[in-house]
Scaffold this motif. Structure first.
Motif, PDB file in Angstrom:
ATOM      1  N   ASN A  48       6.902  89.906  34.002  1.00  0.00           N
ATOM      2  CA  ASN A  48       7.065  88.536  34.518  1.00  0.00           C
ATOM      3  C   ASN A  48       7.175  88.543  36.041  1.00  0.00           C
ATOM      4  N   ASN A  49       7.122  87.348  36.619  1.00  0.00           N
ATOM      5  CA  ASN A  49       7.122  87.201  38.074  1.00  0.00           C
ATOM      6  C   ASN A  49       8.452  87.501  38.740  1.00  0.00           C
ATOM      7  N   ASN A  50       9.563  87.288  38.041  1.00  0.00           N
ATOM      8  CA  ASN A  50      10.852  87.442  38.724  1.00  0.00           C
ATOM      9  C   ASN A  50      11.371  88.873  38.707  1.00  0.00           C
ATOM     10  N   LYS A  87       2.132  90.805  36.757  1.00  0.00           N
ATOM     11  CA  LYS A  87       0.858  91.422  36.375  1.00  0.00           C
ATOM     12  C   LYS A  87       0.893  91.850  34.909  1.00  0.00           C
ATOM     13  N   SER A  88      -0.284  92.024  34.347  1.00  0.00           N
ATOM     14  CA  SER A  88      -0.390  92.540  32.974  1.00  0.00           C
ATOM     15  C   SER A  88      -1.386  93.691  32.962  1.00  0.00           C
ATOM     16  N   THR A  94      -5.235  99.938  32.763  1.00  0.00           N
ATOM     17  CA  THR A  94      -5.706  99.204  33.929  1.00  0.00           C
ATOM     18  C   THR A  94      -5.184  97.775  33.913  1.00  0.00           C
ATOM     19  N   ARG A  95      -5.094  97.214  35.087  1.00  0.00           N
ATOM     20  CA  ARG A  95      -4.592  95.851  35.235  1.00  0.00           C
ATOM     21  C   ARG A  95      -5.623  94.842  34.744  1.00  0.00           C
ATOM     22  N   LEU A  96      -5.144  93.817  34.059  1.00  0.00           N
ATOM     23  CA  LEU A  96      -5.994  92.723  33.617  1.00  0.00           C
ATOM     24  C   LEU A  96      -6.164  91.732  34.755  1.00  0.00           C
ATOM     25  N   SER A  97      -7.214  90.950  34.718  1.00  0.00           N
ATOM     26  CA  SER A  97      -7.439  89.966  35.777  1.00  0.00           C
ATOM     27  C   SER A  97      -6.469  88.787  35.672  1.00  0.00           C
TER      28      SER A  97
END
Length: 151
Positions: free
Chosen positions: A56-58, A35-36, A128-131
């Motif tokens: 990152n995802n990992n 997430k960003s 807040t989280r970006l889409s």
């Protein structure tokens, strides 16, 4: 009298079953992996600026304002909501961050936390989280010695 006893036993059984069901459907806290977040940062030097945190995802790398950090969840990696990160030792100034995600189970729409660099400057952040899972390039690129995290 016997009807009342049966009703109370039934309600006791139903209450126990409902309690067990609630335990099994309790929301799982979402982590920051993949997430960003667009964050507002305030420093103890009076600088207020915007940054983008890209996880990152990992589950090991955090990028922000041209810096790379290694992060992990707290409580020996078991806590999905809380995380800590530190920039690579090769950075001119080291930065340690601690944060938390909020906003329900899977959503994790909000992030907040604090940081300190090796110069003693402290920071607070929230956002807040970006889409998208990655930050826009202009928000993640380095800005060299102008980087407010390095002051």
């Amino acid at each position: 009298m016997s009807v009342q006893v049966i009703q109370s036993k039934c309600s006791l059984v139903l209450t126990c079953l409902l309690g067990q069901i609630i335990l099994f459907v309790a929301p799982v806290q979402a982590g920051v992996e993949g997430k960003s977040y667009n964050v507002n940062v305030n420093s103890s030097l009076g600088d207020n600026f915007t940054a983008c945190f890209e996880f990152n995802n990992n589950g090991s790398s955090l990028r922000f304002v041209g810096l790379d950090a290694t992060y992990s969840r707290t409580n020996l990696g078991q806590d999905q909501r809380n995380w800590q990160a530190v920039t690579q030792p090769t950075s001119e100034v080291s930065i340690a961050l601690s944060g938390e995600v909020r906003g329900g189970s899977v959503e994790a729409r909000r992030i907040n936390g604090n940081a300190i660099n090796s110069n003693g400057t402290t920071f607070t952040f929230n956002g807040t989280r970006l889409s998208e899972p990655t930050c826009p390039p202009f928000l993640i690129e380095g800005i060299g010695s102008q980087n407010p995290f390095l002051k």
